[in-house]
Write an enzyme that holds these catalytic residues in place. Structure first.
Site, mmCIF file in Angstrom:
data_model
loop_
_atom_site.group_PDB
_atom_site.id
_atom_site.type_symbol
_atom_site.label_atom_id
_atom_site.label_comp_id
_atom_site.label_asym_id
_atom_site.label_seq_id
_atom_site.Cartn_x
_atom_site.Cartn_y
_atom_site.Cartn_z
ATOM 1 N N GLY A 105 -0.324 -2.230 -2.582
ATOM 2 C CA GLY A 105 0.697 -2.801 -3.447
ATOM 3 C C GLY A 105 2.147 -2.941 -2.974
ATOM 4 O O GLY A 105 2.895 -2.803 -3.490
ATOM 5 N N GLY A 106 2.067 -3.064 -1.294
ATOM 6 C CA GLY A 106 3.422 -2.929 -0.750
ATOM 7 C C GLY A 106 4.277 -4.021 -0.752
ATOM 8 O O GLY A 106 5.245 -4.208 0.037
ATOM 9 N N ASP A 159 -1.550 -6.251 -0.598
ATOM 10 C CA ASP A 159 -1.234 -6.673 -2.090
ATOM 11 C C ASP A 159 -1.918 -7.930 -2.281
ATOM 12 O O ASP A 159 -2.736 -8.344 -1.655
ATOM 13 C CB ASP A 159 0.465 -6.981 -2.107
ATOM 14 C CG ASP A 159 0.984 -6.740 -3.092
ATOM 15 O OD1 ASP A 159 0.546 -7.206 -4.249
ATOM 16 O OD2 ASP A 159 2.081 -6.031 -3.245
ATOM 17 N N ASP A 187 -6.809 -6.277 -4.157
ATOM 18 C CA ASP A 187 -6.522 -6.067 -5.795
ATOM 19 C C ASP A 187 -6.887 -4.408 -5.714
ATOM 20 O O ASP A 187 -8.254 -4.003 -5.399
ATOM 21 C CB ASP A 187 -7.359 -6.717 -6.399
ATOM 22 C CG ASP A 187 -7.286 -6.434 -7.862
ATOM 23 O OD1 ASP A 187 -6.689 -5.499 -8.295
ATOM 24 O OD2 ASP A 187 -7.581 -7.474 -8.701
ATOM 25 N N PHE A 188 -5.998 -3.772 -6.056
ATOM 26 C CA PHE A 188 -6.390 -1.965 -6.014
ATOM 27 C C PHE A 188 -7.345 -1.705 -7.297
ATOM 28 O O PHE A 188 -7.512 -0.574 -7.401
ATOM 29 C CB PHE A 188 -5.130 -1.412 -6.261
ATOM 30 C CG PHE A 188 -4.099 -1.774 -7.172
ATOM 31 C CD1 PHE A 188 -4.238 -2.005 -8.460
ATOM 32 C CD2 PHE A 188 -2.533 -1.595 -6.936
ATOM 33 C CE1 PHE A 188 -3.139 -2.323 -9.434
ATOM 34 C CE2 PHE A 188 -1.677 -1.463 -7.605
ATOM 35 C CZ PHE A 188 -1.957 -2.020 -9.087
ATOM 36 N N ARG A 239 3.411 2.855 -4.037
ATOM 37 C CA ARG A 239 4.893 3.208 -4.478
ATOM 38 C C ARG A 239 5.226 2.274 -5.652
ATOM 39 O O ARG A 239 5.253 1.028 -5.779
ATOM 40 C CB ARG A 239 5.558 2.532 -3.284
ATOM 41 C CG ARG A 239 5.241 3.302 -1.874
ATOM 42 C CD ARG A 239 6.037 3.226 -0.778
ATOM 43 N NE ARG A 239 5.892 1.783 -0.608
ATOM 44 C CZ ARG A 239 6.860 0.646 -0.450
ATOM 45 N NH1 ARG A 239 8.155 0.907 -0.852
ATOM 46 N NH2 ARG A 239 6.554 -0.521 -0.094
ATOM 47 N N HIS A 296 2.955 3.561 -12.545
ATOM 48 C CA HIS A 296 3.838 3.743 -13.682
ATOM 49 C C HIS A 296 3.447 2.329 -14.655
ATOM 50 O O HIS A 296 3.827 2.303 -15.859
ATOM 51 C CB HIS A 296 5.182 3.883 -13.781
ATOM 52 C CG HIS A 296 5.909 2.814 -12.962
ATOM 53 N ND1 HIS A 296 6.385 2.675 -11.747
ATOM 54 C CD2 HIS A 296 6.512 1.642 -13.403
ATOM 55 C CE1 HIS A 296 7.267 1.818 -11.228
ATOM 56 N NE2 HIS A 296 7.119 0.768 -12.447
#
Length: 410
Positions: A253-254, A278, A299-300, A315, A319
């Protein structure tokens, strides 16, 4: 309480608040005038002094206004942002010249093809421009900020996406039996925007212009928080003796690649591969700088294809998601990691157990809109344990809410 007692209490409170404000201002001034070495500690000390000054200024203003006027400021603040959002949509910010020259609302209204009376009221009440004469305005540093593309995008995203959710939050929470929202598809955002069961991400993916505001606004966050990468001693990875085929770092997701480029610069003497991951539409425009950096659409929520890397990074992503989703993301990373070889670095806000600051506060409310949250260290440790991880080291500068968790498989 007698009038004289009330007056004496007010005088005592405002005097004490002014002393704290002056002390914070002196500390901030001292930091600004001192020599800087560019270190993380130096940067953090500057930021802490600035944050303390802002917090004391807020406290002083609150005491100076008193309880009733403080409540009434909700009218003032919402009026200011309503004016700014309207002027942004109207094109008024670009219509004023840069460099201190003023312009009449009549001229500006003609250029923009808008009602002059409306324009004048919006500019007068925005608290952004300098009034140089009757219906004459010029830019200030505060209005010029809206000329920056990333600032405009961030403000537009905040007003169009999160402000409606904030204003409807009480309705949602009441309908949710006053329990903490923990769903991506049932939260203040989905309630306010009536997304028909879709998460914010799904909803915005069908509205490219609004999604673009989010992506463009996040570049500001990426630029301002790059320093957190510096907390980790990247040169220590040489102890693991990487070879040209070793994957040294995977930035999950960088984004557009600023983070992985910075990491590569710190590992310039190391052989090996550096992977930027990403979603496909983000990777298309990514432009990482450095030898050995590869781009990968990923896709994580899917299986992690890079196995046994020395370092994985996530990073400022976790959240955004409720606990169930975080565990799924983390388990996908865990399945790819090699015990006692691979580590995961998680860059996030770590909410203090007491006296949380301004940033942690508003960020947590933004996350509540999405059914997510900002977490304390204990809360991070709990969710990480559920995914099979343990925290072995915390990289954090005292006084700063941002931190880097180094976690390993249990």
């Amino acid at each position: 309480m007698e009038v004289s007692e009330e007056r004496d209490l007010y005088l005592h409170s405002i005097t004490a608040a002014l002393e704290r404000l002056n002390s914070a201002a002196s500390e901030c001034q001292s930091r600004l005038l001192s020599e800087h070495d560019g270190s993380i500690e130096d940067h953090s000390a500057n930021q802490t002094a600035h944050d303390n000054l802002v917090q004391e200024a807020y406290k002083f203003l609150q005491i100076a206004q008193g309880p009733i006027d403080t409540v009434a400021t909700c009218f003032e603040r919402t009026a200011h942002v309503a004016c700014a959002r309207s002027l942004l949509e109207m094109g008024a910010f670009e219509g004023l010249p840069i460099g201190g020259e003023s312009r009449s609302t009549k001229e500006l209204a003609e250029d923009l093809s808008v009602d002059e009376a409306l324009l004048a009221r919006l500019m007068r009440n925005s608290a952004l421009f300098e009034e140089t004469g009757p219906n004459q305005y010029r830019h200030t540093p505060f209005s010029e900020a809206y000329l920056r593309p990333e600032i405009r995008a961030m403000f537009r995203f905040a007003m169009d996406e999160h402000m409606p959710a904030h204003l409807k939050m009480h309705e949602f929470l009441k309908s949710n039996s006053w329990t903490e929202p923990t769903s991506t598809s049932n939260n203040p955002y989905t309630y306010a925007h009536d997304t028909n069961g879709k998460s914010m991400w799904e909803y915005l993916s069908e509205r490219p212009t609004r999604m673009a505001s989010f992506n463009d606004g996040m570049t500001l966050q990426a630029m301002t928080e790059l320093w957190m990468i510096d907390l980790f001693p990247w040169e220590s990875l040489s102890d693991q003796q990487p070879t040209p085929t070793t994957v040294v770092a995977v930035d999950i997701g960088g984004g557009t690649g600023m983070g992985i480029s910075r990491i590569r610069s710190y590992c310039c003497s190391l052989p090996g591969k550096f992977i930027l991951q990403d979603q496909a539409h983000v990777i298309q425009s990514a432009d990482p700088r450095g030898n050995g950096i590869e781009k990968m659409a990923y896709d994580f929520f899917e299986e992690q294809p890079i196995r046994g890397a020395l370092t994985y990074l996530i990073r400022r992503c976790l959240h955004n998601w409720p606990q169930e989703s975080i565990i799924q993301i983390l388990k996908n990373v865990a399945a790819a990691m090699q015990p006692e070889k691979s580590r995961l670095l998680i860059e996030e806000i770590i909410v203090p157990d007491m006296n949380a600051g301004i940033e942690e506060g508003w960020m947590d409310m933004i996350m509540m809109n999405l059914g997510a949250k900002q977490r304390t260290l204990k809360e991070w440790e709990e969710v990480l344990a559920l995914a099979g991880f343990e925290v072995r080291k915390i990289y954090q500068i005292p006084g700063n809410c941002h931190g880097l968790l180094e976690v390993w498989l249990k």
